[in-house]
Design a protein around this motif. Structure first.
Motif, PDB file in Angstrom:
ATOM      1  N   GLU A 111       1.644   5.092  15.933  1.00 33.97           N
ATOM      2  CA  GLU A 111       2.696   4.093  16.159  1.00 33.97           C
ATOM      3  C   GLU A 111       2.462   3.236  17.398  1.00 33.97           C
ATOM      4  N   LYS A 112       1.801   3.822  18.395  1.00 34.28           N
ATOM      5  CA  LYS A 112       1.561   3.101  19.657  1.00 34.28           C
ATOM      6  C   LYS A 112       0.265   2.305  19.628  1.00 34.28           C
ATOM      7  N   GLY A 113      -0.429   2.349  18.506  1.00 33.05           N
ATOM      8  CA  GLY A 113      -1.666   1.589  18.388  1.00 33.05           C
ATOM      9  C   GLY A 113      -2.903   2.339  18.816  1.00 33.05           C
ATOM     10  N   ASN A 114      -2.756   3.630  19.117  1.00 34.00           N
ATOM     11  CA  ASN A 114      -3.904   4.436  19.527  1.00 34.00           C
ATOM     12  C   ASN A 114      -4.788   4.764  18.323  1.00 34.00           C
ATOM     13  N   TYR A 115      -6.077   4.645  18.501  1.00 33.04           N
ATOM     14  CA  TYR A 115      -7.037   4.932  17.432  1.00 33.04           C
ATOM     15  C   TYR A 115      -6.986   6.408  17.051  1.00 33.04           C
ATOM     16  N   VAL A 116      -6.971   6.674  15.738  1.00 37.35           N
ATOM     17  CA  VAL A 116      -6.950   8.044  15.238  1.00 37.35           C
ATOM     18  C   VAL A 116      -8.253   8.365  14.502  1.00 37.35           C
ATOM     19  N   SER A 117      -8.591   7.551  13.513  1.00 33.44           N
ATOM     20  CA  SER A 117      -9.819   7.767  12.742  1.00 33.44           C
ATOM     21  C   SER A 117     -10.066   6.551  11.856  1.00 33.44           C
ATOM     22  N   LYS A 118     -11.014   6.680  10.939  1.00 31.62           N
ATOM     23  CA  LYS A 118     -11.319   5.610   9.998  1.00 31.62           C
ATOM     24  C   LYS A 118     -10.807   5.974   8.607  1.00 31.62           C
ATOM     25  N   HIS A 119     -10.659   4.966   7.775  1.00 30.39           N
ATOM     26  CA  HIS A 119     -10.290   5.201   6.374  1.00 30.39           C
ATOM     27  C   HIS A 119     -11.246   4.418   5.474  1.00 30.39           C
ATOM     28  N   ASP A 120     -11.276   4.775   4.188  1.00 32.03           N
ATOM     29  CA  ASP A 120     -12.190   4.131   3.229  1.00 32.03           C
ATOM     30  C   ASP A 120     -11.620   2.874   2.592  1.00 32.03           C
ATOM     31  N   GLY A 121     -10.341   2.602   2.851  1.00 33.11           N
ATOM     32  CA  GLY A 121      -9.688   1.442   2.247  1.00 33.11           C
ATOM     33  C   GLY A 121      -8.210   1.713   2.065  1.00 33.11           C
ATOM     34  N   ILE A 122      -7.353   0.747   2.434  1.00 30.85           N
ATOM     35  CA  ILE A 122      -5.913   0.993   2.369  1.00 30.85           C
ATOM     36  C   ILE A 122      -5.410   1.130   0.932  1.00 30.85           C
ATOM     37  N   SER A 123      -6.214   0.674  -0.030  1.00 31.07           N
ATOM     38  CA  SER A 123      -5.810   0.802  -1.435  1.00 31.07           C
ATOM     39  C   SER A 123      -5.785   2.258  -1.884  1.00 31.07           C
ATOM     40  N   PHE A 124      -6.440   3.133  -1.140  1.00 27.98           N
ATOM     41  CA  PHE A 124      -6.495   4.549  -1.499  1.00 27.98           C
ATOM     42  C   PHE A 124      -5.346   5.346  -0.893  1.00 27.98           C
ATOM     43  N   TYR A 125      -4.430   4.664  -0.227  1.00 29.41           N
ATOM     44  CA  TYR A 125      -3.310   5.341   0.429  1.00 29.41           C
ATOM     45  C   TYR A 125      -1.994   4.699   0.008  1.00 29.41           C
ATOM     46  N   THR A 126      -0.922   5.469   0.134  1.00 33.32           N
ATOM     47  CA  THR A 126       0.407   4.947  -0.160  1.00 33.32           C
ATOM     48  C   THR A 126       1.368   5.354   0.943  1.00 33.32           C
TER      49      THR A 126
END
Length: 239
Positions: A111-126
């Motif tokens: 929420e604060k904009g801190n980096y957490v990790s990478k993802h393969d594409g936002i289409s794969f999440y809901t």
């Protein structure tokens, strides 16, 4: 050549749904087996087409269907029930959509904009998804939920379950289908749901400036843009 024309024919399916005739209009309603109710997926069928559709299982409980299947020696009478999309062979939605949607690597932030990790594409999440989303802290890993997707920035924003952004009391309906011919009062009390396996929730539909809003008497989690909201008129909800 012999041609046989059938004027009265029906398309019969094994879905758990029921059709009622109300004022000479076919209306889709909840079947006897409420636990297996599939009307959430079938809401978009035009009511005119319900005249030629039949749901033979509308008055049966699935456990009784299994008993009857055993009596007539069907091999799959005790086959494990599937909770996934029936036409996906792998029974894994993510594997299925990756065949049609390419990877588009982006970042996941809190929420604060801190980096957490990478993802393969936002289409794969809901929105509201928790599977595969963890937040690494100094001491342990916290299970987190997707609360927002930035399409242009290809960015996912996550938060813990306690985050207030996960629940809301209202939403806007942008596209809707109504089966029965209804008078359009400014407000109407109904029961509805935003997910297939959700219990029916008491809602209030109201019109405002030619738009339809839904007010939930109890806060609802994980409502996201593009989701279906399916409502049921109370007078058709028979026990």
């Amino acid at each position: 050549h012999l041609m046989i024309i059938c004027k009265n024919f029906y398309l019969a399916t094994g879905h758990y749904a029921k059709i009622m005739n109300i004022n000479k209009t076919q209306v889709l309603t909840i079947p006897k087996d409420r636990k297996k109710d599939q009307t959430y997926f079938l809401y978009a069928i035009e009511y005119k087409k319900l005249k030629t559709i039949a749901f033979p299982l509308e008055s049966y409980l699935k456990k009784n269907v299994r008993i009857h299947a055993k009596e007539i020696n069907l091999e799959n009478y005790n086959k494990k029930s599937s909770t996934c999309i029936c036409f996906i062979e792998e029974k894994n939605f993510l594997i299925f959509i990756k065949k049609y949607i390419k990877k588009n690597i982006g970042i996941i932030v809190d929420e604060k904009g801190n980096y957490v990790s990478k993802h393969d594409g936002i289409s794969f999440y809901t929105i509201g998804q928790k599977k595969g989303i963890t937040y690494n802290t100094k001491n342990n890993k916290k299970l987190s939920y997707v609360i927002k997707k930035h399409k242009k920035k290809n960015k996912l924003i996550i938060a813990t379950q306690k985050n207030k952004n996960l629940a809301t009391t209202n939403c806007l309906i942008t596209c809707y289908t109504v089966y029965a011919t209804l008078k359009k009062p400014p407000k109407i009390c109904v029961h509805g749901k935003v997910r297939y396996n959700q219990r029916l929730q008491k809602n209030l539909l109201y019109l405002k400036k030619k738009k339809i809003f839904v007010f939930f008497f109890k806060k609802q989690k994980y409502i996201t843009s593009g989701q279906h909201y399916v409502f049921y008129l109370n007078k058709f909800l028979k026990k």
